[in-house]
Design a protein around this motif. Structure first.
Motif, PDB file in Angstrom:
ATOM      1  N   SER A   7      41.855  77.269  92.887  1.00 42.96           N
ATOM      2  CA  SER A   7      41.062  76.767  94.005  1.00 42.96           C
ATOM      3  C   SER A   7      40.531  75.377  93.720  1.00 42.96           C
ATOM      4  O   SER A   7      40.587  74.479  94.572  1.00 42.96           O
ATOM      5  CB  SER A   7      39.894  77.727  94.284  1.00 42.96           C
ATOM      6  OG  SER A   7      39.040  77.209  95.273  1.00 42.96           O
ATOM      7  N   ILE A   8      39.997  75.172  92.501  1.00 45.81           N
ATOM      8  CA  ILE A   8      39.487  73.854  92.116  1.00 45.81           C
ATOM      9  C   ILE A   8      40.607  72.829  92.130  1.00 45.81           C
ATOM     10  O   ILE A   8      40.445  71.702  92.621  1.00 45.81           O
ATOM     11  CB  ILE A   8      38.831  73.930  90.714  1.00 45.81           C
ATOM     12  CG1 ILE A   8      37.577  74.795  90.757  1.00 45.81           C
ATOM     13  CG2 ILE A   8      38.496  72.533  90.203  1.00 45.81           C
ATOM     14  CD1 ILE A   8      36.983  75.081  89.404  1.00 45.81           C
ATOM     15  N   GLN A  49      41.490  71.860  95.711  1.00 52.02           N
ATOM     16  CA  GLN A  49      40.466  71.040  96.342  1.00 52.02           C
ATOM     17  C   GLN A  49      40.460  69.624  95.781  1.00 52.02           C
ATOM     18  O   GLN A  49      40.470  68.637  96.512  1.00 52.02           O
ATOM     19  CB  GLN A  49      39.078  71.682  96.147  1.00 52.02           C
ATOM     20  CG  GLN A  49      38.851  72.939  96.955  1.00 52.02           C
ATOM     21  CD  GLN A  49      38.543  72.651  98.423  1.00 52.02           C
ATOM     22  OE1 GLN A  49      38.586  71.514  98.864  1.00 52.02           O
ATOM     23  NE2 GLN A  49      38.246  73.690  99.171  1.00 52.02           N
ATOM     24  N   HIS A  50      40.453  69.501  94.449  1.00 51.70           N
ATOM     25  CA  HIS A  50      40.254  68.202  93.814  1.00 51.70           C
ATOM     26  C   HIS A  50      41.507  67.335  93.800  1.00 51.70           C
ATOM     27  O   HIS A  50      41.397  66.104  93.763  1.00 51.70           O
ATOM     28  CB  HIS A  50      39.759  68.399  92.376  1.00 51.70           C
ATOM     29  CG  HIS A  50      38.365  68.939  92.305  1.00 51.70           C
ATOM     30  ND1 HIS A  50      37.695  69.131  91.110  1.00 51.70           N
ATOM     31  CD2 HIS A  50      37.512  69.329  93.280  1.00 51.70           C
ATOM     32  CE1 HIS A  50      36.496  69.614  91.361  1.00 51.70           C
ATOM     33  NE2 HIS A  50      36.360  69.752  92.661  1.00 51.70           N
ATOM     34  N   VAL A  92      32.747  71.178 101.177  1.00 51.26           N
ATOM     35  CA  VAL A  92      33.674  71.936 100.333  1.00 51.26           C
ATOM     36  C   VAL A  92      32.929  72.786  99.310  1.00 51.26           C
ATOM     37  O   VAL A  92      33.430  73.822  98.881  1.00 51.26           O
ATOM     38  CB  VAL A  92      34.672  70.994  99.622  1.00 51.26           C
ATOM     39  CG1 VAL A  92      35.623  70.370 100.627  1.00 51.26           C
ATOM     40  CG2 VAL A  92      33.955  69.895  98.837  1.00 51.26           C
ATOM     41  N   TYR A  93      31.723  72.336  98.935  1.00 49.05           N
ATOM     42  CA  TYR A  93      30.922  73.091  97.984  1.00 49.05           C
ATOM     43  C   TYR A  93      29.452  73.004  98.366  1.00 49.05           C
ATOM     44  O   TYR A  93      29.021  72.111  99.104  1.00 49.05           O
ATOM     45  CB  TYR A  93      31.069  72.552  96.554  1.00 49.05           C
ATOM     46  CG  TYR A  93      32.458  72.610  95.978  1.00 49.05           C
ATOM     47  CD1 TYR A  93      33.141  73.824  95.862  1.00 49.05           C
ATOM     48  CD2 TYR A  93      33.096  71.465  95.524  1.00 49.05           C
ATOM     49  CE1 TYR A  93      34.411  73.876  95.326  1.00 49.05           C
ATOM     50  CE2 TYR A  93      34.366  71.504  94.988  1.00 49.05           C
ATOM     51  CZ  TYR A  93      35.020  72.723  94.894  1.00 49.05           C
ATOM     52  OH  TYR A  93      36.281  72.772  94.368  1.00 49.05           O
ATOM     53  N   ASP A  96      31.665  77.666  96.354  1.00 46.49           N
ATOM     54  CA  ASP A  96      32.585  77.246  97.414  1.00 46.49           C
ATOM     55  C   ASP A  96      32.183  77.889  98.736  1.00 46.49           C
ATOM     56  O   ASP A  96      31.190  78.625  98.829  1.00 46.49           O
ATOM     57  CB  ASP A  96      34.038  77.572  97.043  1.00 46.49           C
ATOM     58  CG  ASP A  96      34.318  79.067  96.916  1.00 46.49           C
ATOM     59  OD1 ASP A  96      33.487  79.879  97.370  1.00 46.49           O
ATOM     60  OD2 ASP A  96      35.377  79.419  96.350  1.00 46.49           O
ATOM     61  N   ASN A  97      32.955  77.610  99.776  1.00 45.96           N
ATOM     62  CA  ASN A  97      32.618  78.103 101.108  1.00 45.96           C
ATOM     63  C   ASN A  97      32.791  79.613 101.258  1.00 45.96           C
ATOM     64  O   ASN A  97      32.382  80.187 102.273  1.00 45.96           O
ATOM     65  CB  ASN A  97      33.464  77.373 102.168  1.00 45.96           C
ATOM     66  CG  ASN A  97      33.051  75.916 102.312  1.00 45.96           C
ATOM     67  OD1 ASN A  97      31.888  75.572 102.141  1.00 45.96           O
ATOM     68  ND2 ASN A  97      34.004  75.053 102.629  1.00 45.96           N
ATOM     69  N   VAL A 104      32.197  78.357  91.459  1.00 49.45           N
ATOM     70  CA  VAL A 104      33.413  77.767  90.907  1.00 49.45           C
ATOM     71  C   VAL A 104      33.128  76.802  89.760  1.00 49.45           C
ATOM     72  O   VAL A 104      34.011  76.514  88.956  1.00 49.45           O
ATOM     73  CB  VAL A 104      34.217  77.036  92.007  1.00 49.45           C
ATOM     74  CG1 VAL A 104      34.726  78.024  93.045  1.00 49.45           C
ATOM     75  CG2 VAL A 104      33.392  75.942  92.676  1.00 49.45           C
TER      76      VAL A 104
END
Length: 237
Positions: free
Chosen positions: A16-17, A20-21, A58-59, A85-86, A91
């Motif tokens: 997930s990280i 996103q990143h 996002v966070y 996170d949402n 995370v």
């Protein structure tokens, strides 16, 4: 090889990280205004929204410290900052130990550890001693130096942004910046709720992007957080 439930959860968080990143080159961090803190001066746990360049959250980040620590140690307090996170899943975790708040003591300067997922260190931000400038070293999980951060001699957000440049190890190339954004005279005067922007290369390692978020929070607490009778610092002293 059979993964345990904890290992499966950590793998999911890492994916997930990474998702996103890997897609972003800019992060916006907006601190929420706490009404109780504004009215009474009583320090509460800080809360932040972390957004992408489109303004989408996002966070969500929330400080986890006790009342005594917040109001006795002020901006110098040690803290745990939990980033969620949402989906409500933690995370990232940021851990700031208690350290000296003045460059008079170069052996015990500020630092913060970034864990992603929680319990797995991915990097550190270490304050570097300098007589005039706020300087930091970005390290990976092996404590190897990766990047440098350098701020202005006078850290004062008076009607303008304050930029902390992210540089290569030799400090010859600027690769990004952490900016404290000016939010207007009323908000600046009566609250310590700050807005930040982080810019970095799109192809920067996702772990280092996470570490940049940690660097931003450390800078916020060191130079832009006020508590009770303790005013914001204007420099490394």
């Amino acid at each position: 090889m059979i993964l345990t439930q904890k290992q499966t959860c950590q793998l999911g968080i890492r994916l997930s990280i990474h998702q996103q990143h890997s897609k972003i080159d800019q992060i916006l961090i907006h601190q929420q205004i706490e009404l109780l803190e504004v009215l009474t001066g009583f320090e509460t746990n800080n809360k932040y929204e972390i957004k992408n360049s489109f303004g989408q959250r996002v966070y969500f980040a929330v400080e986890d410290t006790d009342c005594c620590t917040r109001n006795c140690c002020g901006p110098s307090r040690p803290f745990t900052l939990r980033i969620i996170d949402n989906m409500g899943q933690e995370v990232m975790t940021l851990e700031r130990p208690l350290r000296c708040s003045s460059c008079c003591y170069p052996c015990c300067l500020q630092e913060i550890e970034i864990q992603a997922p929680p319990g797995v260190p991915v990097g550190y931000v270490i304050q570097t001693w300098h007589p005039c400038l706020p300087k930091f070293t970005i390290q990976n999980e092996k404590r190897e130096d990766v990047l440098k951060i350098s701020g202005p001699c006078v850290v004062c957000s008076c009607c303008g942004d304050v930029d902390f440049e992210i540089k290569s190890l030799d400090e010859q190339n600027v690769v990004g910046k952490i900016s404290k954004h000016w939010t207007g005279i009323l908000r600046e005067a009566f609250t310590d709720a700050d807005n930040f922007g982080i810019q970095f290369p799109l192809d920067l390692d996702v772990k280092m992007k996470a570490v940049m978020i940690g660097a931003c929070f450390l800078i916020d607490f060191m130079f832009f957080e006020s508590s009770g009778n303790q005013e914001q610092r204007s420099g490394v002293w």
